[in-house]
Enzyme design. Structure first.
Site, PDB file in Angstrom:
ATOM      1  N   GLY A   1      -4.166  -4.218  -4.433  1.00 56.04           N
ATOM      2  CA  GLY A   1      -4.749  -3.259  -5.364  1.00 56.04           C
ATOM      3  C   GLY A   1      -3.892  -2.024  -5.508  1.00 56.04           C
ATOM      4  O   GLY A   1      -3.092  -1.707  -4.633  1.00 56.04           O
ATOM      5  N   HIS A   2      -4.040  -1.357  -6.636  1.00 60.62           N
ATOM      6  CA  HIS A   2      -3.352  -0.093  -6.881  1.00 60.62           C
ATOM      7  C   HIS A   2      -4.394   0.974  -7.189  1.00 60.62           C
ATOM      8  O   HIS A   2      -5.351   0.726  -7.927  1.00 60.62           O
ATOM      9  CB  HIS A   2      -2.398  -0.205  -8.078  1.00 60.62           C
ATOM     10  CG  HIS A   2      -1.302  -1.201  -7.887  1.00 60.62           C
ATOM     11  ND1 HIS A   2      -0.581  -1.312  -6.723  1.00 60.62           N
ATOM     12  CD2 HIS A   2      -0.795  -2.134  -8.728  1.00 60.62           C
ATOM     13  CE1 HIS A   2       0.329  -2.266  -6.859  1.00 60.62           C
ATOM     14  NE2 HIS A   2       0.209  -2.786  -8.061  1.00 60.62           N
TER      15      HIS A   2
ATOM     16  N   ASP B   1       0.818  -1.223   0.000  1.00 59.89           N
ATOM     17  CA  ASP B   1       0.000   0.000   0.000  1.00 59.89           C
ATOM     18  C   ASP B   1       0.845   1.263   0.000  1.00 59.89           C
ATOM     19  O   ASP B   1       0.407   2.318   0.470  1.00 59.89           O
ATOM     20  CB  ASP B   1      -0.954   0.031   1.210  1.00 59.89           C
ATOM     21  CG  ASP B   1      -1.797  -1.221   1.328  1.00 59.89           C
ATOM     22  OD1 ASP B   1      -2.386  -1.616   0.315  1.00 59.89           O
ATOM     23  OD2 ASP B   1      -1.858  -1.803   2.429  1.00 59.89           O
TER      24      ASP B   1
ATOM     25  N   LYS C   1       2.525   2.003  -5.243  1.00 59.24           N
ATOM     26  CA  LYS C   1       3.208   1.454  -6.410  1.00 59.24           C
ATOM     27  C   LYS C   1       2.485   1.792  -7.703  1.00 59.24           C
ATOM     28  O   LYS C   1       3.105   1.978  -8.742  1.00 59.24           O
ATOM     29  CB  LYS C   1       3.356  -0.065  -6.245  1.00 59.24           C
ATOM     30  CG  LYS C   1       4.269  -0.471  -5.101  1.00 59.24           C
ATOM     31  CD  LYS C   1       4.377  -1.978  -4.953  1.00 59.24           C
ATOM     32  CE  LYS C   1       3.108  -2.609  -4.473  1.00 59.24           C
ATOM     33  NZ  LYS C   1       2.732  -2.191  -3.105  1.00 59.24           N
TER      34      LYS C   1
ATOM     35  N   GLN D   1       1.590  -6.031  -2.916  1.00 62.25           N
ATOM     36  CA  GLN D   1       1.977  -6.074  -1.504  1.00 62.25           C
ATOM     37  C   GLN D   1       3.338  -5.407  -1.270  1.00 62.25           C
ATOM     38  O   GLN D   1       3.670  -4.442  -1.941  1.00 62.25           O
ATOM     39  CB  GLN D   1       1.953  -7.511  -0.974  1.00 62.25           C
ATOM     40  CG  GLN D   1       0.569  -8.107  -0.869  1.00 62.25           C
ATOM     41  CD  GLN D   1       0.239  -9.030  -2.017  1.00 62.25           C
ATOM     42  OE1 GLN D   1       1.080  -9.447  -2.798  1.00 62.25           O
ATOM     43  NE2 GLN D   1      -1.025  -9.354  -2.144  1.00 62.25           N
TER      44      GLN D   1
END
Length: 431
Positions: free
Chosen positions: A44-45, A13, A16, A227
């Site tokens: 997730g991004h 988180d 990225k 991650q």
């Protein structure tokens, strides 16, 4: 042309997606391929472009850049329903997904993986790991046990049914006799997944061959992990980790690119620290300051919506990430969140049973007992979200960045001062 790896240098988180979008979105100076090399839809991004926010779960961040070929590598575990919904959602917003490539060797998340993930986590009670319940761990477990079902199996319904029947002989026994759940019907699952095959077939490719050929042809390949370093199965805070290897080493196994092709490793660091799920967290703030960081930083999971645990910057885990991954450059995100503080605490070491530790302790027991050794840096009051260069930052913000650079183990080459695509200060080239 060498490859570049992008890794989370904390517990994930870190931002990225913003970094990937920055590198892939630059006209005539960006990357050509963006590869997701591990994890599933448990990560997730979030990418902000203008007034549009995109939450990506399985698709690589490069999907938002027209000049980039996005690739889902063999190290990813894929829930086909989630992937198809994500593709359809982006198409509805005018994003072209036809460039997407999916490795034929990537493993699939099956209904029995999701069922087992949920019941086993509930069964653990207070000892639970904090999984998302999306079947990622069981899917990786079957991969290691050589009982997995891969993307290529969707292309042969007979093989798909044969492999599923074998897997469900055991899984249904566990679901019914141990957890008192209903068995999963083979035929229903085969019909469902054959339907997915019709949608996904055009994207399936030998992605290792594609990527190595691209490198031979002087294309730039960016390998994007989900991650973060401390959620790595081998090098993270085990057992409170993910089921794959988000580290730079995992990028090679998860994409089929040899390590000799990688020339740069970019570690993404938040200007403070967060993590989701259970496990030790030395700098965690449990009171009002933690809630302030959570609110100011919008620290809620992209995929799960769960509150993120928040704490001050931890130089010990930054140095660990630099060492494990061979980080050449750090990308520091969310510096703007710290604006308004009189003093900004930074963890420079741990105190464990009266002893100072400047590096990560060797054992889980020691890490659970670690207490942060804090130093305090002068804060700044200015709004830095409109800064366009490092020189625009207040002197104390510049000093904070330089202090983190000195104690983290690699140079800071870019700084995020807001969530937008254009809110990044670049100190050194990342390509």
């Amino acid at each position: 042309m060498p490859a570049i790896v992008l890794v989370g240098a904390q517990w994930g988180d870190e931002g990225k997606g913003k970094a990937t979008d920055l590198l892939g979105g630059r006209e005539n100076n960006g990357v050509d391929y963006v590869v997701r090399y591990q994890g599933g839809n448990n990560a997730g991004h979030t990418v902000v472009i203008g007034d549009q926010t995109y939450a990506l779960h399985l698709l690589p961040s490069g999907i938002l850049s027209p000049a980039v070929t996005p690739v889902i590598g063999n190290g990813v575990v894929i829930d086909p329903a989630v992937l198809i919904n994500e593709i359809d959602g982006l198409r509805a917003r005018g994003i072209d997904c036809e460039r997407l490539l999916i490795s034929a060797n990537a493993h699939l998340i099956m209904p029995h993986h999701k069922a087992l993930d949920k019941v086993t986590e509930r069964y653990l009670g207070k000892a639970r790991i904090g999984t998302t319940g999306r079947g990622i761990g069981p899917a990786y477990g079957d991969k290691v046990a050589r009982m997995g079902i891969r993307v290529q199996d969707l292309l042969d319904p007979g093989i798909l049914e044969q492999k599923l029947e074998l897997a469900l002989r055991e899984k249904n026994q566990v679901l019914t006799k141990v957890y008192n759940r209903r068995p999963i019907e083979v035929g229903r699952v085969v019909d469902e997944y054959v339907g997915y095959a019709a949608r996904l077939r055009p994207y399936v490719a030998d992605t290792s061959l594609v990527l190595n050929t691209a490198l031979d042809n002087d294309r730039v390949v960016l390998l994007e992990g989900g991650q973060g370093n401390l959620l790595d199965l081998d090098h993270g805070t085990y057992p409170f980790v993910t089921s794959s290897s988000p580290t730079a080493g995992g990028a090679c196994a998860g994409s089929g690119i040899p390590p000799t092709r990688i020339s740069r490793v970019i570690g993404i660091l938040k200007a403070y620290t967060t993590r989701v799920g259970s496990g030790p967290f030395p700098t965690e703030l449990l009171g009002e300051q933690g809630q302030w960081l959570r609110t100011a930083g919008g620290e809620y999971g992209t995929t799960t919506g769960r509150d993120r645990r928040c704490g001050w910057f931890d130089a010990v885990i930054a140095r660990h990430a630099a060492r494990i991954n061979g980080i050449t450059d750090f990308f520091l995100t969310k510096l703007d969140v710290l604006s308004g503080l009189e003093r900004v605490p930074v963890c420079v070491a741990y105190e464990i049973d009266g002893m100072r530790h400047d590096e990560m302790p060797m054992t889980q027991t020691e890490f659970h007992h670690a207490r942060p050794v804090l130093e305090y840096l002068d804060g700044w009051q200015d709004d830095i979200s409109k800064a366009t260069s490092f020189a625009d930052l207040p002197p104390n913000a510049q000093a904070y960045v330089r202090a983190l650079e000195e104690i983290a183990g690699a140079r800071i080459s870019a700084i995020g001062v807001g969530s937008g695509r254009d809110q990044t200060l670049q100190l050194h080239s990342l390509i």
